[in-house]
Design a protein around this motif. Structure first.
Motif, PDB file in Angstrom:
ATOM      1  N   GLU A 169       0.690  -1.263   0.161  1.00  0.00           N
ATOM      2  CA  GLU A 169      -0.009  -0.034  -0.134  1.00  0.00           C
ATOM      3  C   GLU A 169       0.887   1.225   0.037  1.00  0.00           C
ATOM      4  O   GLU A 169       0.490   2.436  -0.672  1.00  0.00           O
ATOM      5  CB  GLU A 169      -0.950   0.208   1.098  1.00  0.00           C
ATOM      6  N   ARG A 181       2.525   1.826  -3.465  1.00  0.00           N
ATOM      7  CA  ARG A 181       1.403   2.339  -4.427  1.00  0.00           C
ATOM      8  C   ARG A 181       1.279   3.802  -4.082  1.00  0.00           C
ATOM      9  O   ARG A 181       1.127   4.614  -5.354  1.00  0.00           O
ATOM     10  CB  ARG A 181       0.288   1.445  -4.465  1.00  0.00           C
ATOM     11  N   ARG A 182       1.314   4.241  -3.026  1.00  0.00           N
ATOM     12  CA  ARG A 182       0.870   5.525  -2.586  1.00  0.00           C
ATOM     13  C   ARG A 182       2.329   6.540  -3.073  1.00  0.00           C
ATOM     14  O   ARG A 182       1.943   7.659  -3.455  1.00  0.00           O
ATOM     15  CB  ARG A 182       0.831   5.858  -1.378  1.00  0.00           C
ATOM     16  N   LEU A 242      -8.222  -5.348  -3.758  1.00  0.00           N
ATOM     17  CA  LEU A 242      -8.592  -3.846  -4.143  1.00  0.00           C
ATOM     18  C   LEU A 242      -7.404  -3.033  -4.544  1.00  0.00           C
ATOM     19  O   LEU A 242      -7.536  -2.136  -5.372  1.00  0.00           O
ATOM     20  CB  LEU A 242      -9.196  -3.072  -3.079  1.00  0.00           C
ATOM     21  N   GLU A 243      -6.467  -3.146  -3.598  1.00  0.00           N
ATOM     22  CA  GLU A 243      -4.900  -2.566  -3.738  1.00  0.00           C
ATOM     23  C   GLU A 243      -4.478  -2.955  -5.142  1.00  0.00           C
ATOM     24  O   GLU A 243      -3.942  -2.317  -5.842  1.00  0.00           O
ATOM     25  CB  GLU A 243      -4.035  -2.956  -2.684  1.00  0.00           C
ATOM     26  N   ARG A 287      -5.991  -4.241  -7.746  1.00  0.00           N
ATOM     27  CA  ARG A 287      -6.839  -3.463  -8.851  1.00  0.00           C
ATOM     28  C   ARG A 287      -6.401  -2.174  -9.310  1.00  0.00           C
ATOM     29  O   ARG A 287      -6.312  -1.725 -10.228  1.00  0.00           O
ATOM     30  CB  ARG A 287      -8.160  -3.613  -8.581  1.00  0.00           C
ATOM     31  N   SER A 288      -6.248  -1.448  -8.022  1.00  0.00           N
ATOM     32  CA  SER A 288      -5.812   0.139  -8.200  1.00  0.00           C
ATOM     33  C   SER A 288      -4.286  -0.005  -8.605  1.00  0.00           C
ATOM     34  O   SER A 288      -3.973   1.006  -9.204  1.00  0.00           O
ATOM     35  CB  SER A 288      -5.749   0.840  -6.717  1.00  0.00           C
TER      36      SER A 288
END
Length: 904
Positions: free
Chosen positions: A786, A789-790, A822-823, A825-826
């Motif tokens: 996470e 990705r950020r 979900l992460e 997919r993002s």
């Protein structure tokens, strides 16, 4: 007696007989004479006519101190099947029933398993109805075995039909039997019954009988013959006493020798007519024959046949005993004692009842009987009676305190306090006073007490040790240490307990010392405890008690991988010995630790078994602990409704007891649920309560074990500064111990709280040894993915997110799996849908059976392991196969890991 007004009850009893296996049985409650036995007789007759096998036993007041007397009567018809029992079950049952020379107390649970096996095997040929009348007089050992059986016959063609005078607590009443409460007969039924029994009663007398009988069938049958003789004083008595007077009046009209024979029979703890006649001959100093009983048979007080004497109703027996003088009763007991020379345990109770005043010989014989007793309840009763007959205060106090020690082991607080209180009315020696002190400290529900009492116990332990009684002192010290886990006495009292422990000269590597140090000072002594635990981890399986101590120590210092390892090593020994109380504790530690490690598939069936055994062995606080673990498992699996229900149940017990570890686990579950539902402020609030010393959920030990969840909630709730403050407060603790749970949580928290500079801290956290801690490894990969990705490092993030998804899929962490998906997919990567693991399709109970079957154990072996009948195991397997889409047990090994693999 004709039966009127019981159509509804007869219908329910007929349904029990017709649908054996649908429920475990019925308990009929009601006052004496209300018709319980008549209903039982009709049901037993119907069952026999339907082809069922009816096995019977009954409580007898005179037998209530004879251990396993009721069980012996019940299982005697199956005696030829005893040899087919597995060896441990046979040994336990043979010892319990006096068929073995062993003097060891058999495990009540192994005896229960043997009885269950016998009944289940008998039911394979034809269904079985177990009848147990007059539970209020059934010896406690037999009642406990029957309760054990009743809890486990839901899948068997076996049912229990029991009767009791009242609703006092009974093991069988707590075993899930459906309670049928018998009230008075309706007016029309009472009139119809009286018409059948005494159709020609004058109207005034009829009205009087109906009024006084209050719908009691026995009173309606007996009062017509006695009402004219009852004085106004007698009419003011309770109905039971009036009936007893009616029976005693009938007995007083009999010839003298018959009255003597009836008294002997009433006091006898058996129903043998030969014993009654022999003892009557001794009492009358002349030989008697069965003719002496004929007038009592004609008076409808007793029945004879097949070498037995049976009373028409228990009130007849109690009436005859009450009507006799104390001297007449003593002489009858003495005659019975002389008759029972070949039955020393029965003989000694009659000797005691036939003794007035002190008699050291009889007291010593009772003490010997207590040593031979095959159940602690029987031993306690024998020692208490021996104390009453003791010739000196010292001997009396010794016996009272020994009985109190046994009552501690049985968990009977009121009995302990009563016995110690009686002993303290006597002049006690220093050693006796030391014993009294440790006995009172040994009651394990001390969390209800003020935490200040812990310091008092520590001082008491030091004082008792100084007086020269190290064993008693160590027991008191252990009681003080244990209370430091359940409550929070504060640092001063903890240090006081630790200081006393250090004066006892116990080697640091001693398992008991490791357990004490880990409970009282989990951080200050954590490092040296861990050093010993790591060394000892390669030598498990040699001593069950040692492994149990070590599992507790590992749990306290946050080494959950070692705690699960040591607990798993302790459970086989406790299972084999039938020590279900200690097994419950070992299973609780194992389940709690496995849940923290993330092995939900292994933790769930262990927790379910522990919860069942905790109720059965009367350990409410362990039950609350395991329920809290089950709530945590439900939350991790995403079943938030189940988690909330279990959390509420655990919290009720935890708040009532002030049990901080239970309440801390409750708050953990609430935090997990809030995280899963996206309520991050709630999650942070729930989890910080565990760190607040003013909160009932505060736990010195467990506050260091949930830092991963706390840090995640803080980041998502925007509470990073508050979390950083909490973290700084734990830095000195982390510097003093290498506690795995603490350091894993600290490394995670440092990384997620570091903001843009977290990369190096994540690398440090992932480089640590997380072997055996899959949940924590998954959380780290998810958090790092996470963060990457950020930081727009999307390609790097996918590797970590994919790893997290795979770990959480394997563990069954539903909410975390969805977050990883979900992460991903993002991050531009799709994920396949997760198919439920085979283990998730089963209930915890089914899973435990399926895993053992996958190891190749037979149904009988699984039943012995789980304390079930082999037929119940077979029934469960037939339900399991369709759930898993297989047709035979041979397919299980491919679908399910063994327990050992699941725990690794």
């Amino acid at each position: 007696m004709p039966l009127f007004g019981r159509d509804t009850e007869l219908k329910d009893l007929a349904a029990l007989v017709d649908g054996l296996g649908d429920r475990n049985g019925i308990l009929i409650e009601g006052e004496p004479g209300i018709g319980k036995s008549t209903l039982v007789e009709q049901t037993a007759t119907a069952a026999t006519a339907a082809g069922l096998r009816v096995l019977r036993t009954a409580g007898v007041e005179a037998e209530s101190n004879l251990v396993f007397a009721g069980l012996h009567r019940l299982l005697y018809p199956l005696r030829r099947e005893f040899d087919a029992l597995p060896p441990r079950q046979f040994d336990a049952l043979a010892t319990a029933l006096g068929m073995s020379d062993s003097t060891d107390e058999p495990s009540i649970h192994l005896v229960g398993l043997a009885a269950l096996t016998l009944l289940a095997d008998a039911a394979a040929d034809r269904a079985v109805l177990v009848v147990a009348e007059d539970l209020h007089w059934l010896d406690m050992a037999s009642a406990e075995v029957l309760a054990f059986v009743a809890r486990r016959i839901d899948s068997e063609p076996v049912a229990v039909l029991a009767t009791s005078r009242d609703s006092r607590t009974s093991p069988l009443r707590d075993a899930g039997l459906t309670v049928m409460r018998l009230g008075p007969l309706p007016d029309d039924a009472a009139n119809a019954l009286l018409d059948t029994i005494a159709p020609n009663l004058p109207a005034p007398l009829r009205h009087r009988v109906l009024t006084e009988a209050h719908g009691n069938p026995l009173a309606l049958a007996e009062l017509p013959m006695a009402a004219a003789d009852l004085t106004e004083t007698a009419l003011a008595l309770p109905l039971t006493e009036r009936l007893e007077r009616a029976f005693s009046a009938r007995g007083s009209a009999l010839p003298g020798p018959t009255r003597s024979a009836l008294l002997v029979a009433a006091l006898n703890d058996g129903d043998s007519s030969a014993e009654t006649l022999t003892a009557t001959g001794i009492l009358l100093e002349t030989a008697v024959t069965s003719e002496v009983l004929a007038p009592a048979v004609a008076a409808r007080l007793i029945g004879t046949g097949s070498g037995t004497v049976t009373f028409r109703h228990p009130l007849v027996r109690s009436a005859l005993v009450a009507a006799a003088t104390a001297e007449e009763r003593r002489r009858a007991h003495q005659a019975l004692a002389e008759t029972l020379g070949e039955s020393p345990d029965r003989q000694v109770w009659h000797r005691a009842a036939g003794t007035s005043g002190a008699d050291e010989n009889v007291a010593a014989a009772l003490e010997d009987a207590a040593e031979r007793s095959r159940h602690r309840g029987g031993a306690i009763a024998a020692l208490e009676r021996a104390a009453a007959l003791s010739a000196t205060p010292v001997r009396r106090a010794d016996r009272l305190l020994r009985a109190a020690e046994l009552a501690v082991d049985s968990g009977h607080r009121e009995t302990v306090e009563r016995l110690v209180g009686a002993a303290r009315t006597l002049p006690l020696t220093a050693e006796q006073e030391a014993t009294a002190k440790w006995v009172l400290s040994g009651l394990e529900d001390g969390m209800r007490e003020s935490p200040a009492h812990i310091g008092e116990l520590a001082a008491l332990a030091a004082s008792v040790a100084t007086d020269g009684f190290p064993d008693a002192a160590l027991r008191i010290l252990w009681a003080a240490a244990s209370r430091c886990f359940w409550s929070e006495p504060g640092p001063e009292i903890r240090h006081a307990v630790l200081s006393v422990a250090d004066t006892f000269g116990i080697p640091d590597g001693d398992p008991a010392k490791l357990a004490i140090d880990s409970i009282v000072a989990p951080f200050e002594r954590g490092e040296q405890v861990l050093d010993h635990l790591r060394t000892l981890a390669t030598s498990t399986g040699r001593d069950t008690d040692v492994d149990h101590f070590l599992s507790s120590a590992a749990y306290q210092v946050g080494a959950f991988d070692l705690a699960a390892h040591f607990a798993a090593a302790a459970t086989p020994g406790f299972r084999a010995a039938g020590q279900l109380g200690l097994l419950t504790r070992a299973l609780a530690i194992q389940a709690w630790s496995l849940a923290r490690l993330g092995d939900l598939a292994a933790a769930a069936p262990i927790a379910a078994e522990a919860a069942t055994f905790a109720l059965e062995t009367g350990q409410p606080f362990m039950h609350a602990t395991v329920i809290a673990v089950q709530a945590e498992i439900a939350a991790l699996r995403g079943d938030y409704a189940q988690a909330a229900a279990l959390t509420a149940e655990a919290e009720r017990a935890g708040l009532a007891a002030g049990a901080r570890p239970v309440l801390a686990t409750v708050q953990l579950t609430r935090g997990l649920t809030a995280l899963g539902e996206g309520r991050f402020d709630d999650a942070f609030t729930d989890l910080t309560r565990i760190h607040d010393p003013r909160d009932p959920s505060y736990s010195l030990t467990l506050r260091a074990c949930f830092l991963t969840e706390l840090a995640e909630a803080a980041v998502r709730a925007g509470q990073t500064d508050a979390a950083a403050d909490l973290l700084r407060g734990l830095e000195p603790v982390a510097a003093s111990t290498s506690s795995p749970a603490l350091h894993i949580g600290m490394r995670y928290a440092r990384a997620v709280l570091a903001g843009d500079s977290a990369s190096e801290l994540f690398a440090v956290a992932l480089a640590a040894d997380l072997t055996g801690w899959p949940a924590e490894r998954g959380r780290l990969h998810l958090a790092y993915g996470e963060w990457l990705r950020r930081q727009r490092r999307v390609v790097e993030s996918r590797t970590h997110l994919r790893t997290a998804r795979e770990i959480f899929d394997a563990l069954g962490f539903t909410a975390w799996s969805e977050r990883a998906r979900l992460e991903l997919r993002s991050a531009g990567e799709s994920s396949p849908n997760r198919d439920p693991d085979a283990r998730e399709r089963l209930t915890p109970h089914e899973l435990s059976i399926a895993q053992l079957a996958a190891q190749g154990l037979t149904n009988r072996e699984i039943g012995q392991r789980l304390y079930l009948s082999h037929r119940t195991v077979s029934t469960h397997l037939h339900r399991i196969f369709p759930k898993l889409g297989i047709s035979s047990r041979g397919d299980l090994a491919a679908l399910l890991p063994t327990l050992e693999e699941a725990a690794s």
